[in-house]
Motif scaffolding. Structure first.
Motif, short mmCIF file in Angstrom:
data_model
loop_
_atom_site.label_atom_id
_atom_site.label_comp_id
_atom_site.label_asym_id
_atom_site.label_seq_id
_atom_site.Cartn_x
_atom_site.Cartn_y
_atom_site.Cartn_z
N VAL A 171 46.90 43.42 79.91
CA VAL A 171 47.98 42.78 80.08
C VAL A 171 49.63 43.14 79.76
CG1 VAL A 171 48.98 40.19 79.69
CG2 VAL A 171 46.60 40.80 79.72
N TRP A 172 49.38 43.71 78.62
CA TRP A 172 50.79 44.33 78.32
C TRP A 172 51.20 45.55 79.03
CZ3 TRP A 172 54.86 42.26 75.92
CH2 TRP A 172 54.64 41.67 74.89
N PHE A 173 50.28 46.32 79.45
CA PHE A 173 50.31 47.62 80.32
C PHE A 173 50.89 47.01 81.74
CE2 PHE A 173 48.85 51.03 82.75
CZ PHE A 173 49.76 52.18 82.20
N TYR A 174 50.07 46.04 82.19
CA TYR A 174 50.39 45.52 83.48
C TYR A 174 52.06 45.33 83.56
CZ TYR A 174 50.86 42.21 87.47
OH TYR A 174 51.36 41.47 88.35
N PHE A 175 52.26 44.47 82.79
CA PHE A 175 53.70 44.14 82.78
C PHE A 175 54.62 45.05 82.32
CE2 PHE A 175 52.16 39.60 81.97
CZ PHE A 175 52.64 39.05 82.99
N PHE A 176 54.33 46.30 81.58
CA PHE A 176 54.95 47.29 81.21
C PHE A 176 55.28 48.16 82.63
CE2 PHE A 176 55.78 51.59 80.08
CZ PHE A 176 56.76 51.68 79.15
N VAL A 177 54.30 48.36 83.39
CA VAL A 177 54.39 49.27 84.57
C VAL A 177 55.14 48.20 85.55
CG1 VAL A 177 53.04 49.77 86.76
CG2 VAL A 177 52.27 50.37 84.24
N PHE A 216 48.48 49.41 67.59
CA PHE A 216 49.86 50.39 67.52
C PHE A 216 50.37 50.42 69.12
CE2 PHE A 216 51.74 54.59 66.17
CZ PHE A 216 52.83 53.92 66.30
N ALA A 217 49.51 50.54 70.10
CA ALA A 217 49.92 50.56 71.42
C ALA A 217 50.42 49.33 71.97
CB ALA A 217 48.80 51.04 72.46
N ASN A 218 49.81 48.26 71.39
CA ASN A 218 50.59 46.85 72.03
C ASN A 218 51.94 46.68 71.54
OD1 ASN A 218 48.16 46.36 73.37
ND2 ASN A 218 47.07 45.34 71.77
N GLY A 219 51.95 47.24 69.98
CA GLY A 219 53.38 46.82 69.35
C GLY A 219 54.34 47.77 69.80
N ILE A 220 54.04 48.89 70.27
CA ILE A 220 54.90 49.79 71.29
C ILE A 220 55.45 49.14 72.30
CG2 ILE A 220 55.22 52.10 72.46
CD1 ILE A 220 53.43 53.47 70.16
N ILE A 221 54.58 48.59 73.17
CA ILE A 221 55.00 48.12 74.68
C ILE A 221 55.72 46.95 74.15
CG2 ILE A 221 54.19 47.00 76.51
CD1 ILE A 221 51.49 48.83 76.48
N SER A 222 55.40 45.96 73.27
CA SER A 222 56.20 44.80 72.88
C SER A 222 57.38 45.26 72.46
CB SER A 222 55.57 43.91 71.97
OG SER A 222 55.14 44.51 70.64
N GLY A 223 57.85 46.36 71.79
CA GLY A 223 59.09 46.83 71.44
C GLY A 223 60.06 46.77 72.56
N PHE A 224 59.50 47.72 73.57
CA PHE A 224 60.29 47.77 74.92
C PHE A 224 60.78 46.25 75.47
CE2 PHE A 224 58.42 51.89 74.73
CZ PHE A 224 59.66 52.78 75.30
N PHE A 225 59.73 45.39 75.58
CA PHE A 225 60.35 43.92 76.09
C PHE A 225 61.01 43.41 75.31
CE2 PHE A 225 56.57 44.93 78.50
CZ PHE A 225 56.71 44.44 79.53
N GLN A 226 61.09 43.54 73.81
CA GLN A 226 61.93 42.91 72.99
C GLN A 226 63.24 43.42 72.94
OE1 GLN A 226 60.47 42.32 68.97
NE2 GLN A 226 58.54 42.75 69.57
#
Length: 218
Positions: free
Chosen positions: A156-162, A91-101
Motif C-alpha cells: 500500500v505504501w509503495f503504491y502511493f509512493f509511486v 524499515f522500508a515502511n518507515g522510510i516511505i512514510s517519512g517521505f509522506f510526512q
C-alpha cells in the motif's frame, strides 16, 4: 513470546535503522537534500542494514550461540528469518512514510494507518477464532501472519509512493556533502531514541530471561 519478538523487531529497526525516517521527514520538508539523492541514500542504508543484521544473526546461529534477545527455545532458523524479514519490511515502511510526512501528505498517512489497523483487527480476529475453535496455539502462524500484514502495508505504501513521487533514485552524492549533512542531523536524535526505547522496554527482556510463566502467574 510474541511481544518479545515484536520488541526485537522494534529494537533492530531503531538500532540499525538510525532513526532514518525522522531525517527523511526533515530533509524532504526543507529540501536541503534532493529527493532522488535522499531516496538513493535510504535504499543503500536499507540494504546495508539488512545485510549487517542478517550477518550478525546468522553468525550467532551457525556458531550455536544463544541470541539473548530471543525467548527461550525460540532461537531456531525460522525465528531468525522472521526477525530479518520483519526488520526489512518495518524499515522500508518507515522510510516511505517519512517521505509522506515531509510533504505533509497526512491524508495518505492517515488512510494507510487506518487500513493497516483494519487488516490487523480482522486478521488477528480470524486467527483468534481459528485457534479457539481448534483448541491449539501456534506462535509460528501468528508470526507468519504478522509478516503478511507488514507486506500488505508495504504494498500500500509503495503504491502511493509511486503515485505521488515521480523521482528516480540517485546515487550521485558525496561523503562530505549529503552523507555528512544527513548523519549530523541523525546522530544525537538516534542516540536519544535508542536510550529512551531501552529505558521503557528493557524490562521485557529482563522478565523473559529471569522469570518463568509460573512466576509471572500464567
Amino acid at each position: 513470546a510474541y511481544s518479545i519478538f515484536q520488541s526485537d523487531v522494534e529494537l533492530c529497526t531503531l538500532f540499525f535503522g538510525f532513526s532514518l525516517n525522522s531525517a527523511i521527514t526533515f530533509f524532504v520538508a526543507n529540501k536541503k537534500i534532493e529527493l532522488g539523492k535522499l531516496a538513493g541514500i535510504s535504499l543503500l542504508l536499507l540494504g546495508g542494514s539488512f545485510i549487517l543484521l542478517s550477518t550478525i544473526l546468522f553468525l550467532f546461529y551457525f556458531f550455536s550461540q544463544k541470541i539473548f534477545l530471543f525467548p527461550d527455545k525460540h532461537d531456531s532458523l525460522f525465528y531468525i528469518i522472521y526477525i530479518d524479514c520483519a526488520f526489512l519490511l518495518t524499515f522500508a515502511n518507515g522510510i516511505i512514510s517519512g517521505f509522506f510526512q515531509g510533504k505533509s501528505l497526512f491524508k495518505i498517512i492517515n488512510f494507510v494507518s487506518f487500513a493497516n489497523s483494519i487488516f490487523n483487527v480482522v486478521g488477528f480476529g480470524i486467527l483468534f477464532f481459528f485457534f479457539y475453535s481448534h483448541s491449539f496455539f501456534s506462535l509460528r502462524y501468528i508470526l507468519w501472519f504478522t509478516l503478511l500484514i507488514s507486506f500488505i502495508n508495504f504494498i500500500v505504501w509503495f503504491y502511493f509512493f509511486v503515485k505521488f513521487f515521480t523521482l528516480s533514485f540517485s546515487f550521485n552524492f558525496s561523503l562530505r556533502g549529503e552523507i555528512t549533512l544527513l548523519f549530523s542531523f541523525l546522530l544525537f536524535g538516534h542516540i536519544s531514541n535508542l536510550v529512551n526505547f531501552l529505558n521503557y522496554r528493557l524490562d521485557r527482556w529482563l522478565i523473559e530471561a529471569w522469570s518463568s510463566p509460573i512466576e509471572l502467574g500464567f
